[in-house]
Scaffold this motif. Structure first.
Motif, PDB file in Angstrom:
ATOM      1  N   ALA A 124      13.015  26.833  50.308  1.00 57.18           N
ATOM      2  CA  ALA A 124      14.111  26.148  51.013  1.00 57.18           C
ATOM      3  C   ALA A 124      13.580  25.018  51.884  1.00 57.18           C
ATOM      4  O   ALA A 124      14.119  23.908  51.883  1.00 57.18           O
ATOM      5  N   ASP A 125      12.519  25.292  52.631  1.00 48.58           N
ATOM      6  CA  ASP A 125      11.921  24.279  53.502  1.00 48.58           C
ATOM      7  C   ASP A 125      11.405  23.101  52.676  1.00 48.58           C
ATOM      8  O   ASP A 125      11.663  21.942  53.003  1.00 48.58           O
ATOM      9  N   THR A 126      10.708  23.391  51.596  1.00 47.18           N
ATOM     10  CA  THR A 126      10.168  22.342  50.733  1.00 47.18           C
ATOM     11  C   THR A 126      11.299  21.519  50.106  1.00 47.18           C
ATOM     12  O   THR A 126      11.229  20.286  50.069  1.00 47.18           O
ATOM     13  N   ALA A 127      12.333  22.192  49.621  1.00 48.65           N
ATOM     14  CA  ALA A 127      13.471  21.501  49.004  1.00 48.65           C
ATOM     15  C   ALA A 127      14.163  20.584  50.009  1.00 48.65           C
ATOM     16  O   ALA A 127      14.499  19.438  49.688  1.00 48.65           O
ATOM     17  N   ALA A 128      14.376  21.073  51.228  1.00 48.23           N
ATOM     18  CA  ALA A 128      15.067  20.278  52.248  1.00 48.23           C
ATOM     19  C   ALA A 128      14.267  19.044  52.645  1.00 48.23           C
ATOM     20  O   ALA A 128      14.850  18.008  52.992  1.00 48.23           O
ATOM     21  N   LYS A 129      12.950  19.152  52.580  1.00 46.22           N
ATOM     22  CA  LYS A 129      12.091  18.016  52.926  1.00 46.22           C
ATOM     23  C   LYS A 129      11.919  17.042  51.761  1.00 46.22           C
ATOM     24  O   LYS A 129      11.535  15.899  51.967  1.00 46.22           O
ATOM     25  N   ALA A 130      12.203  17.479  50.543  1.00 47.39           N
ATOM     26  CA  ALA A 130      11.929  16.677  49.357  1.00 47.39           C
ATOM     27  C   ALA A 130      13.021  15.673  49.021  1.00 47.39           C
ATOM     28  O   ALA A 130      12.743  14.646  48.401  1.00 47.39           O
ATOM     29  N   ALA A 131      14.263  15.959  49.397  1.00 48.43           N
ATOM     30  CA  ALA A 131      15.373  15.087  48.997  1.00 48.43           C
ATOM     31  C   ALA A 131      16.531  15.240  49.974  1.00 48.43           C
ATOM     32  O   ALA A 131      16.601  16.206  50.727  1.00 48.43           O
ATOM     33  N   ALA A 132      17.452  14.291  49.916  1.00 50.85           N
ATOM     34  CA  ALA A 132      18.633  14.296  50.786  1.00 50.85           C
ATOM     35  C   ALA A 132      19.668  15.266  50.225  1.00 50.85           C
ATOM     36  O   ALA A 132      20.587  14.880  49.506  1.00 50.85           O
ATOM     37  N   ILE A 133      19.499  16.540  50.561  1.00 53.03           N
ATOM     38  CA  ILE A 133      20.418  17.584  50.104  1.00 53.03           C
ATOM     39  C   ILE A 133      20.905  18.362  51.320  1.00 53.03           C
ATOM     40  O   ILE A 133      20.389  18.201  52.427  1.00 53.03           O
ATOM     41  N   GLN A 134      21.892  19.216  51.113  1.00 50.80           N
ATOM     42  CA  GLN A 134      22.352  20.121  52.156  1.00 50.80           C
ATOM     43  C   GLN A 134      21.976  21.534  51.730  1.00 50.80           C
ATOM     44  O   GLN A 134      22.361  21.989  50.648  1.00 50.80           O
ATOM     45  N   LEU A 135      21.187  22.205  52.563  1.00 48.21           N
ATOM     46  CA  LEU A 135      20.923  23.620  52.313  1.00 48.21           C
ATOM     47  C   LEU A 135      22.201  24.377  52.622  1.00 48.21           C
ATOM     48  O   LEU A 135      22.764  24.242  53.702  1.00 48.21           O
ATOM     49  N   LEU A 136      22.674  25.156  51.675  1.00 45.62           N
ATOM     50  CA  LEU A 136      23.909  25.906  51.876  1.00 45.62           C
ATOM     51  C   LEU A 136      23.626  27.300  52.405  1.00 45.62           C
ATOM     52  O   LEU A 136      24.274  27.765  53.334  1.00 45.62           O
ATOM     53  N   GLU A 137      22.642  27.973  51.778  1.00 44.75           N
ATOM     54  CA  GLU A 137      22.370  29.350  52.167  1.00 44.75           C
ATOM     55  C   GLU A 137      20.984  29.769  51.683  1.00 44.75           C
ATOM     56  O   GLU A 137      20.543  29.344  50.615  1.00 44.75           O
ATOM     57  N   VAL A 138      20.341  30.584  52.490  1.00 43.87           N
ATOM     58  CA  VAL A 138      19.145  31.306  52.064  1.00 43.87           C
ATOM     59  C   VAL A 138      19.519  32.771  52.214  1.00 43.87           C
ATOM     60  O   VAL A 138      19.587  33.297  53.321  1.00 43.87           O
ATOM     61  N   ARG A 139      19.821  33.411  51.090  1.00 42.97           N
ATOM     62  CA  ARG A 139      20.279  34.803  51.090  1.00 42.97           C
ATOM     63  C   ARG A 139      19.069  35.705  50.902  1.00 42.97           C
ATOM     64  O   ARG A 139      18.336  35.582  49.923  1.00 42.97           O
ATOM     65  N   LEU A 140      18.864  36.622  51.836  1.00 39.38           N
ATOM     66  CA  LEU A 140      17.640  37.404  51.890  1.00 39.38           C
ATOM     67  C   LEU A 140      17.818  38.858  51.470  1.00 39.38           C
ATOM     68  O   LEU A 140      18.276  39.688  52.241  1.00 39.38           O
ATOM     69  N   ALA A 141      17.469  39.191  50.263  1.00 39.16           N
ATOM     70  CA  ALA A 141      17.162  40.540  49.784  1.00 39.16           C
ATOM     71  C   ALA A 141      18.209  41.629  49.983  1.00 39.16           C
ATOM     72  O   ALA A 141      18.013  42.707  49.472  1.00 39.16           O
ATOM     73  N   ARG A 142      19.258  41.396  50.688  1.00 39.00           N
ATOM     74  CA  ARG A 142      20.258  42.446  50.903  1.00 39.00           C
ATOM     75  C   ARG A 142      21.156  42.552  49.681  1.00 39.00           C
ATOM     76  O   ARG A 142      21.836  41.608  49.311  1.00 39.00           O
ATOM     77  N   GLY A 143      21.135  43.727  49.063  1.00 43.92           N
ATOM     78  CA  GLY A 143      21.965  43.956  47.893  1.00 43.92           C
ATOM     79  C   GLY A 143      21.483  43.235  46.647  1.00 43.92           C
ATOM     80  O   GLY A 143      22.225  43.104  45.684  1.00 43.92           O
ATOM     81  N   MET A 144      20.229  42.760  46.668  1.00 41.94           N
ATOM     82  CA  MET A 144      19.705  42.018  45.515  1.00 41.94           C
ATOM     83  C   MET A 144      18.360  42.581  45.053  1.00 41.94           C
ATOM     84  O   MET A 144      17.561  41.869  44.449  1.00 41.94           O
ATOM     85  N   GLY A 145      18.086  43.822  45.381  1.00 38.98           N
ATOM     86  CA  GLY A 145      16.851  44.436  44.915  1.00 38.98           C
ATOM     87  C   GLY A 145      15.591  43.791  45.454  1.00 38.98           C
ATOM     88  O   GLY A 145      14.562  43.797  44.801  1.00 38.98           O
ATOM     89  N   GLY A 146      15.663  43.215  46.629  1.00 40.39           N
ATOM     90  CA  GLY A 146      14.497  42.597  47.233  1.00 40.39           C
ATOM     91  C   GLY A 146      14.321  41.126  46.904  1.00 40.39           C
ATOM     92  O   GLY A 146      13.436  40.477  47.439  1.00 40.39           O
ATOM     93  N   LYS A 147      15.154  40.585  46.034  1.00 44.12           N
ATOM     94  CA  LYS A 147      15.068  39.168  45.703  1.00 44.12           C
ATOM     95  C   LYS A 147      15.716  38.337  46.806  1.00 44.12           C
ATOM     96  O   LYS A 147      16.411  38.866  47.672  1.00 44.12           O
TER      97      LYS A 147
END
Length: 182
Positions: A112-135
């Motif tokens: 997410a950090d690399t993507a936000a620094k690489a181009a003019a985009i909007q980070l929408l969400e970083v969803r962390l591992a809850r209900g996704m088997g650790g992904k």
């Protein structure tokens, strides 16, 4: 704002609590996150000056040893990452949609950090591992070219670690998908 953040992702909860305590005792850092995540992992995130964060992460690794799943120290994190982590990003319109999926929380935040620094985009969400088997999943939006560049950069940042699951760019997502996701 803090200049650096560091994170340790641990295989089990009890060792994670010990790692959190050790990190806080090792350096003058602020505890941002200390909590269990699916499937029985534990994440500790601290913020502060770069040297203090590095010292805290090093000390945490010392007691976490073989229980460490993933880690990072990001000296100059993009400010949009915190908003995306907390799920507070207001999503009015999705132009192109980019998604990066990873096997670890730490690698998703790095992506997410690399993507936000690489181009003019909007980070929408970083969803962390809850209900996704650790992904973990990073979602971002913007013009197609910028989203493509950001997804490529974020994916490349974690590909060598073996934590990249997949990535995707949808140039014009259906409005129903926007409602379902956000």
């Amino acid at each position: 704002m803090k200049r650096a953040i560091g994170l340790l992702e641990i295989k089990n909860i009890t060792k994670g609590i010990l790692v959190a305590d050790t990190m806080l005792k090792a350096a003058n850092v602020e505890l941002i996150m200390s909590q269990p995540l699916c499937p029985g992992k534990y994440v500790v995130m601290v913020a502060g000056d770069v040297g203090a964060v590095q010292s805290a992460v090093r000390s945490g690794k010392g007691v976490g040893t073989e229980n460490i799943v993933d880690e990072f120290v990001l000296p100059n994190i993009h400010p949009d990452v915190f908003q995306a982590l907390s799920g507070c990003t207001e999503v009015k319109q999705i132009k192109a949609l980019g998604v990066i999926e990873s096997y670890s929380v730490a690698s998703a935040i790095v992506a997410a950090d690399t993507a936000a620094k690489a181009a003019a985009i909007q980070l929408l969400e970083v969803r962390l591992a809850r209900g996704m088997g650790g992904k973990a999943v990073v979602s971002l939006s913007g013009e197609v070219g910028a989203v493509t560049a950001a997804v490529r950069a974020g994916s490349n940042a974690i590909q060598d670690s073996g934590f990249l699951v997949d990535q995707l760019v949808i140039p014009a997502p259906h409005h129903g998908l926007h409602q379902a996701l956000f």
